[in-house]
Motif scaffolding. Structure first.
Motif, PDB file in Angstrom:
ATOM      1  N   THR A   1       0.388  -8.051   9.477  1.00  0.00           N
ATOM      2  CA  THR A   1       1.374  -7.576   8.813  1.00  0.00           C
ATOM      3  C   THR A   1       2.271  -6.510   9.406  1.00  0.00           C
ATOM      4  N   GLU A   2       1.828  -5.705  10.491  1.00  0.00           N
ATOM      5  CA  GLU A   2       2.968  -5.019  11.098  1.00  0.00           C
ATOM      6  C   GLU A   2       3.399  -5.701  12.199  1.00  0.00           C
ATOM      7  N   LEU A   3       2.597  -6.488  12.851  1.00  0.00           N
ATOM      8  CA  LEU A   3       3.204  -7.453  14.131  1.00  0.00           C
ATOM      9  C   LEU A   3       2.687  -8.928  13.791  1.00  0.00           C
ATOM     10  N   THR A   4       3.685  -9.945  13.977  1.00  0.00           N
ATOM     11  CA  THR A   4       3.565 -11.144  13.825  1.00  0.00           C
ATOM     12  C   THR A   4       3.786 -11.766  15.063  1.00  0.00           C
ATOM     13  N   ILE A   5       3.016 -12.798  15.673  1.00  0.00           N
ATOM     14  CA  ILE A   5       3.249 -13.636  16.916  1.00  0.00           C
ATOM     15  C   ILE A   5       3.129 -14.925  16.528  1.00  0.00           C
ATOM     16  N   GLU A   6       4.337 -15.676  16.863  1.00  0.00           N
ATOM     17  CA  GLU A   6       4.281 -16.929  16.645  1.00  0.00           C
ATOM     18  C   GLU A   6       4.602 -17.805  17.979  1.00  0.00           C
TER      19      GLU A   6
ATOM     20  N   MET B   1       9.907  -1.200  31.472  1.00  0.00           N
ATOM     21  CA  MET B   1      10.439  -0.018  30.581  1.00  0.00           C
ATOM     22  C   MET B   1       9.387   0.341  29.836  1.00  0.00           C
ATOM     23  N   ILE B   2       8.455  -0.821  29.056  1.00  0.00           N
ATOM     24  CA  ILE B   2       7.614  -0.310  28.120  1.00  0.00           C
ATOM     25  C   ILE B   2       6.556   0.453  28.909  1.00  0.00           C
ATOM     26  N   LYS B   3       6.055  -0.169  29.834  1.00  0.00           N
ATOM     27  CA  LYS B   3       5.013   0.601  30.536  1.00  0.00           C
ATOM     28  C   LYS B   3       5.308   1.916  31.212  1.00  0.00           C
ATOM     29  N   GLY B   4       6.639   2.077  31.302  1.00  0.00           N
ATOM     30  CA  GLY B   4       7.100   3.230  31.814  1.00  0.00           C
ATOM     31  C   GLY B   4       7.415   4.284  31.058  1.00  0.00           C
ATOM     32  N   THR B   5       7.300   4.080  29.836  1.00  0.00           N
ATOM     33  CA  THR B   5       7.363   5.225  28.501  1.00  0.00           C
ATOM     34  C   THR B   5       6.186   5.256  27.739  1.00  0.00           C
ATOM     35  N   ILE B   6       5.478   4.145  27.265  1.00  0.00           N
ATOM     36  CA  ILE B   6       4.731   4.170  26.231  1.00  0.00           C
ATOM     37  C   ILE B   6       3.662   5.074  26.528  1.00  0.00           C
TER      38      ILE B   6
ATOM     39  N   GLU C   1       1.141  -4.663  22.664  1.00  0.00           N
ATOM     40  CA  GLU C   1       1.018  -6.004  22.587  1.00  0.00           C
ATOM     41  C   GLU C   1       1.963  -6.849  23.272  1.00  0.00           C
ATOM     42  N   VAL C   2       3.325  -6.160  22.816  1.00  0.00           N
ATOM     43  CA  VAL C   2       4.417  -6.928  23.241  1.00  0.00           C
ATOM     44  C   VAL C   2       4.495  -6.923  24.873  1.00  0.00           C
ATOM     45  N   ALA C   3       4.275  -5.858  25.333  1.00  0.00           N
ATOM     46  CA  ALA C   3       4.134  -5.711  26.749  1.00  0.00           C
ATOM     47  C   ALA C   3       3.326  -6.803  27.421  1.00  0.00           C
ATOM     48  N   LYS C   4       2.129  -6.840  26.740  1.00  0.00           N
ATOM     49  CA  LYS C   4       1.353  -7.880  27.436  1.00  0.00           C
ATOM     50  C   LYS C   4       1.830  -9.286  27.326  1.00  0.00           C
ATOM     51  N   ILE C   5       2.529  -9.755  26.357  1.00  0.00           N
ATOM     52  CA  ILE C   5       3.212 -11.009  26.246  1.00  0.00           C
ATOM     53  C   ILE C   5       4.475 -11.307  27.227  1.00  0.00           C
ATOM     54  N   LEU C   6       5.111 -10.198  27.312  1.00  0.00           N
ATOM     55  CA  LEU C   6       6.159 -10.542  28.473  1.00  0.00           C
ATOM     56  C   LEU C   6       5.729 -10.607  29.658  1.00  0.00           C
TER      57      LEU C   6
ATOM     58  N   VAL D   1       8.020 -12.516  18.697  1.00  0.00           N
ATOM     59  CA  VAL D   1       7.440 -11.437  18.259  1.00  0.00           C
ATOM     60  C   VAL D   1       8.020 -10.611  17.402  1.00  0.00           C
ATOM     61  N   LEU D   2       7.435 -10.387  16.316  1.00  0.00           N
ATOM     62  CA  LEU D   2       8.265  -9.494  15.103  1.00  0.00           C
ATOM     63  C   LEU D   2       7.464  -8.429  15.048  1.00  0.00           C
ATOM     64  N   SER D   3       7.990  -7.240  15.094  1.00  0.00           N
ATOM     65  CA  SER D   3       7.499  -6.118  14.770  1.00  0.00           C
ATOM     66  C   SER D   3       8.304  -5.205  13.618  1.00  0.00           C
TER      67      SER D   3
END
Lengths: 368, 368
Positions: free
Chosen positions: A49-54, A137-142, A200-205, A230-232
């Motif tokens: 529900t918060e995250l949807t991956i297609e 960028m995600i890894k560098g901030t999260i 999870e987005v970072a893992k898919i990129l 990916v929809l968040s």
């Protein structure tokens, strides 16, 4: 429903959409993967529900159809099958048959009509950025997001579009992490993505120059990677005005070899762990940083050569915060800027002006 | 005490003796490593009273001495130091100084006089075996030791010397694992080594043809690897007479490709896990093993080609026991011998007669 699909492609698609599937769901159907077979494609969807991956893969579809199949067991079985073509077909209203060489399995499945509808997003406000750049960028901030929920907005990462720049920002009250890249877009956007889903987005990129196209709506962010979307949801609320926190001036600037200071802090942190707050002290003067720590078991003293401009300073930090930043930075030479022993330290790359890290010091009693 | 030692050698020695050090000791001094510096050697000792590991490395000893130093932190610090020479010297009666390039640490230590004395073993009843061979024999049996303590002797592995052979034997009431190698020794020995300590011994043994020399005493076994010695207590009590359990006859013999049957059982076990007892069924006939399993989620059916001699049989097993054995066996072609659906199955290599595994089946109701 009946289709043929390559095992390796199906396995990869399952593993992608599983990133959105959690075990702790109150809706049992969300423990499943929605599989739609149509137009010689398979569409797989996973959601919490918060995250949807297609994701979409090629298949030889003989008969269209949709099912929802329990994700974990299905994924494990497909993974174990030999690298060959898999045939999947409906036996009756609630079960399918899977064939692969000399393996055969039958599975009960759930009804696709019961699967929640995915919000429809109009992909119009788009900018694009290479996948590996956004991943970095995600890894560098999260790592700098708040771990507790007292201020929920700080458990997310700010995506800020402004002056043709994309800034990703995370802060937790003790440190700020900012990563910046140029983008070709004139919009002004402030959207905060939950840290959990962004992970999870970072893992898919992928580590590739292929673009990811990004669309914002008032409630969602959509990452379109081509065959995978990916929809968040976005976090509601106002992010902290981080720009005003970061000082522009300093009294001391040190140019440091990142791996040397990282290693020294790590050694010092080992003994610091025994104490109260992972404390390491930096005594910066005469082109040297002297790193010290102590506990009831003993003391550590490390020397790191630097290039120093300005006054000397003694300052103390939680070693974890220094280690987090040094580990994620990409350049070998970095710049540390200090103003006093009670002012924040700013860390940047020496060359590329694409990141800014701010760290609050630990205030020491005078005789330390 | 004062000595110089290469960081990499010290690190390796620490990691060896740490295998005997447990956190859950009632004697705090056993959380430490005993370090003796003498005759241009360092001797390091770690112990949990049941298992003692001693290793010797070269050092440039300027002043003899002995200390006991807390193992975990010392190990972590040494590991993080640069690859260079380390100087360690006493500062006073209860602390040492460690120097390595620009790193300095001081540590409180404990008194070597308080460290328990290691039992002195007379190394006279010796046979030798290549390290990698013993390592394989241990790995090939230890998985079958009993996990519960109802019969403590079964939590160990039997070392049996008889007829110029060394047999390692483990059994837990559901299966028996036997590994055999020829040795040059005429003694008759039956000694049972605790599984826990034998696990650590396996880690220290190297994948090399270098020998390990073995000495038995009434209460101990000593593994001498040259610079490293491992001393373990023996379990008291009589081991089960395993030879009489293993049948010599069979009605059905199947020659099987190990990786094919392993993969099929693994696929079947995925769905079997959902059920009660990891049950997989084997239907063996016409040069095929048909592997099936089922649960409320579905069914799996796998076919494995074999060469069959004798009658056909239907038999069921706990899949875990089959997987454990197939994973550890070394030859690609194996032999499975059956007598009936309620008799144990015996598994061997097709070529090398160095292992025998016995597995009890699960008894099924007739209509299965």
């Amino acid at each position: 429903m009946k289709f043929f699909v390559e095992k390796s492609e199906l396995q990869e698609a399952i593993s992608k959409v599983q990133k959105a599937i959690t075990n702790k769901t109150t809706m049992p159907i969300l423990e499943g993967i929605l599989i739609k077979a149509e137009n010689n494609k398979l569409i797989l969807i996973g959601s919490n529900t918060e995250l949807t991956i297609e994701t979409k893969i090629n298949a030889d579809v003989i008969e269209d159809g949709s099912i929802v199949i329990e994700s974990k067991l299905f994924g494990e079985i497909i993974k174990k099958l030999p690298n060959s073509q898999i045939e999947i077909h409906s036996i009756d209203d609630n079960s399918i048959n899977i064939k692969c060489l000399k393996s055969t399995a039958t599975f009960i499945h759930m009804d696709a009509a019961d699967y929640p509808k995915t919000p429809q997003i109009n992909e119009n406000m788009i900018f694009s950025i290479p996948q590996k750049l956004l991943k970095n960028m995600i890894k560098g901030t999260i790592f700098a997001i708040a771990q507790d929920e007292t201020r929920p907005i700080l458990t997310g990462v700010l995506f800020q579009v402004k002056n043709k720049k994309l800034n990703l920002v995370a802060l937790d009250g003790y440190r700020v992490a900012v990563r910046t890249e140029n983008i070709d877009n004139d919009n002004v956007i402030n959207a905060v993505i939950p840290g959990k889903t962004l992970n999870e987005v970072a893992k898919i990129l992928e580590e590739s120059d292929e673009p990811v196209h990004i669309t914002f709506t008032p409630n969602h962010i959509l990452f379109n990677l081509g065959n995978t979307k990916v929809l968040s949801i976005l976090l509601k609320g106002e992010f902290i005005k981080y720009e005003s926190i970061i000082p522009n001036e300093y009294n001391l600037k040190a140019i440091v070899k990142k791996n040397e200071i990282l290693n020294s802090i790590e050694i010092a942190s080992l003994i610091g762990k025994e104490g109260s707050n992972n404390l390491v002290k930096l005594d910066i003067k005469d082109d040297t940083i002297i790193v010290t720590s102590n506990s009831q078991l003993g003391t550590v003293r490390e020397e790191v050569n630097i290039i120093l401009q300005g006054e000397s300073v003694k300052i103390a930090f939680n070693s974890k915060y220094l280690i987090d930043v040094f580990k994620i930075m990409e350049e070998e030479e970095i710049v540390m800027e200090f103003s006093s022993s009670i002012s924040p330290c700013v860390v940047k790359n020496k060359e590329n002006d694409n990141c800014t890290y701010l760290l609050l010091p630990v205030r020491l009693a005078n005789n330390n």
